[in-house]
Design a protein around this motif. Structure first.
Motif, PDB file in Angstrom:
ATOM      1  N   SER A 170     -84.125 -72.485  -9.072  1.00 58.83           N
ATOM      2  CA  SER A 170     -85.080 -73.757  -8.588  1.00 58.83           C
ATOM      3  C   SER A 170     -85.655 -73.309  -7.036  1.00 58.83           C
ATOM      4  O   SER A 170     -87.103 -73.335  -7.179  1.00 58.83           O
ATOM      5  CB  SER A 170     -85.164 -74.969  -9.455  1.00 58.83           C
ATOM      6  OG  SER A 170     -84.628 -74.619 -11.018  1.00 58.83           O
ATOM      7  N   GLN A 181     -82.504 -79.721 -19.763  1.00 57.73           N
ATOM      8  CA  GLN A 181     -82.631 -78.823 -18.706  1.00 57.73           C
ATOM      9  C   GLN A 181     -82.840 -80.590 -18.591  1.00 57.73           C
ATOM     10  O   GLN A 181     -82.965 -80.330 -17.026  1.00 57.73           O
ATOM     11  CB  GLN A 181     -84.166 -78.269 -18.222  1.00 57.73           C
ATOM     12  CG  GLN A 181     -83.658 -76.436 -18.498  1.00 57.73           C
ATOM     13  CD  GLN A 181     -83.066 -75.879 -17.889  1.00 57.73           C
ATOM     14  OE1 GLN A 181     -83.505 -76.952 -16.554  1.00 57.73           O
ATOM     15  NE2 GLN A 181     -82.068 -75.635 -18.090  1.00 57.73           N
ATOM     16  N   ARG A 235     -87.181 -76.781  -7.601  1.00 58.96           N
ATOM     17  CA  ARG A 235     -88.053 -76.399  -7.287  1.00 58.96           C
ATOM     18  C   ARG A 235     -88.920 -77.578  -6.029  1.00 58.96           C
ATOM     19  O   ARG A 235     -89.637 -77.094  -5.231  1.00 58.96           O
ATOM     20  CB  ARG A 235     -89.407 -75.524  -7.994  1.00 58.96           C
ATOM     21  CG  ARG A 235     -88.924 -75.199  -9.209  1.00 58.96           C
ATOM     22  CD  ARG A 235     -89.778 -74.391 -10.462  1.00 58.96           C
ATOM     23  NE  ARG A 235     -89.516 -73.640 -11.801  1.00 58.96           N
ATOM     24  CZ  ARG A 235     -89.780 -73.536 -12.603  1.00 58.96           C
ATOM     25  NH1 ARG A 235     -91.401 -73.651 -13.249  1.00 58.96           N
ATOM     26  NH2 ARG A 235     -88.503 -72.628 -13.508  1.00 58.96           N
ATOM     27  N   ALA A 267     -85.282 -77.915 -13.167  1.00 62.27           N
ATOM     28  CA  ALA A 267     -85.868 -77.275 -12.415  1.00 62.27           C
ATOM     29  C   ALA A 267     -86.934 -77.912 -11.578  1.00 62.27           C
ATOM     30  O   ALA A 267     -87.979 -77.270 -10.885  1.00 62.27           O
ATOM     31  CB  ALA A 267     -86.289 -76.794 -13.891  1.00 62.27           C
TER      32      ALA A 267
END
Length: 336
Positions: A160, A127, A194, A190
């Protein structure tokens, strides 16, 4: 006992063997009641796809290499769980190698280990941007899929970002306007997504993101985020954290300083870890369809391996808030 065939499954489910084949290939145009009967028959008969026969027919291995990172974290582990379930259903075996997402050299070494033997494809669930840059530079003689920024709808914000927006909307709908945010490490895509979604939605709706503190996904970094705040920065009514572990650490440190959650401060997590429901107070959090994401990305890769057209829609559940005891409307909280 002789292994069950698709014809056995078809008889048990009361459908044609072609329907069973379409189900196993991930065909979407099957009625829900029919899908349920086929799924039940597959489970009752303990059906396993004949991967050996497919290998002879296509001269192709059934092994898929998976390059993973931080599988100790809830999200990546659950993505792998969903991918593993689908692999078993479709007759594939996953070879999982873990790479350090902060090191390009580690990624290269792990990828070399992964491709020492023939694989039908490579799925990267790691990620970080470092991992993706290293993978893009590699020449893999097989289909490769980089899992990260799928959106709920093609061309729309990533999952996200959607999670960040949903979190912001929830706190704003409760009346909170002065809000803090504990992010994950900036090298994680991610985490960046977010934060981007949360920050933009708070601004769009006239709220104020008073501060952002970067953690490393651990409870201790959430506690450190609270301890780093000045008296003025603590004069907020709500905090969102990019995962549940940091939210729990934040609450614990605030409690040590006499701050009551949610009477003085609402705290929202993300991921809906199993422990979240049993924390004191029980943690409100975002529920993410990580398992569905794992199934989708592996299905996408398998369809490419098998020469099937890509799916038209991304069938994932939108992140949703699980409301528990750590959040409350701002007026009720401040006047209780």
């Amino acid at each position: 006992m002789k292994a069950a065939t698709i014809y056995d499954v078809a008889r048990r489910a009361g459908v044609s063997h072609q329907t069973v084949t379409r189900y196993l290939q991930g065909f979407e145009g099957i009625r829900p009641s029919t899908r349920e009967r086929v799924a039940t028959a597959l489970e009752e008969l303990d059906y396993r796809p004949n991967s050996a026969a497919r290998l002879l027919r296509t001269r192709q291995t059934n092994r898929i290499g998976v390059l993973a990172d931080r599988i100790d974290e809830s999200g990546p582990a659950r993505i792998l769980s969903g991918a593993s379930q689908l692999a078993q259903e479709r007759g594939y075996v996953l070879d999982i190698v873990v790479a350090d997402g902060t090191s390009a050299a580690s990624v290269a070494a792990s990828l070399e280990m992964l491709t020492e033997h023939q694989v039908a494809g490579v799925l990267a669930t790691a990620q970080t941007e470092i991992v993706f840059d290293a993978l893009r530079a590699q020449k893999i003689p097989a289909p490769m899929l980089l899992e990260s920024q799928f959106g709920l709808v093609e061309g729309q914000p990533s999952l996200s970002e959607v999670a960040g927006r949903v979190a912001a909307d929830f706190l704003l709908d409760l009346g909170h306007r002065d809000i803090g945010y504990v992010s994950g490490s900036h090298i994680w895509l991610a985490s960046e997504g977010r934060l981007k979604g949360f920050e933009s939605r708070v601004k769009e709706r006239g709220g104020r993101l008073v501060w952002v503190r970067e953690g490393n996904w651990s409870p201790s970094s959430g506690a450190d985020a609270w301890r780093s705040l000045s008296a003025d920065e603590r004069d907020i009514t709500a905090v969102a954290a990019a995962n549940d572990s940091m939210a729990m650490g934040f609450i614990s440190a605030a409690h040590d300083d006499g701050v009551a959650v949610p009477a003085d401060l609402s705290v929202l997590g993300n991921d809906d870890m199993a422990e979240a429901a049993y924390f004191l107070p029980a943690l409100s959090t975002l529920q993410m369809d990580f398992e569905g994401e794992g199934r989708f990305v592996l299905d996408t890769l398998i369809r490419e391996i098998e020469g099937l057209p890509p799916r038209e829609n991304l069938l994932l559940g939108e992140p949703k808030v699980v409301i528990r005891a750590s959040t409350a409307p701002v007026f009720r909280a401040r006047n209780s």
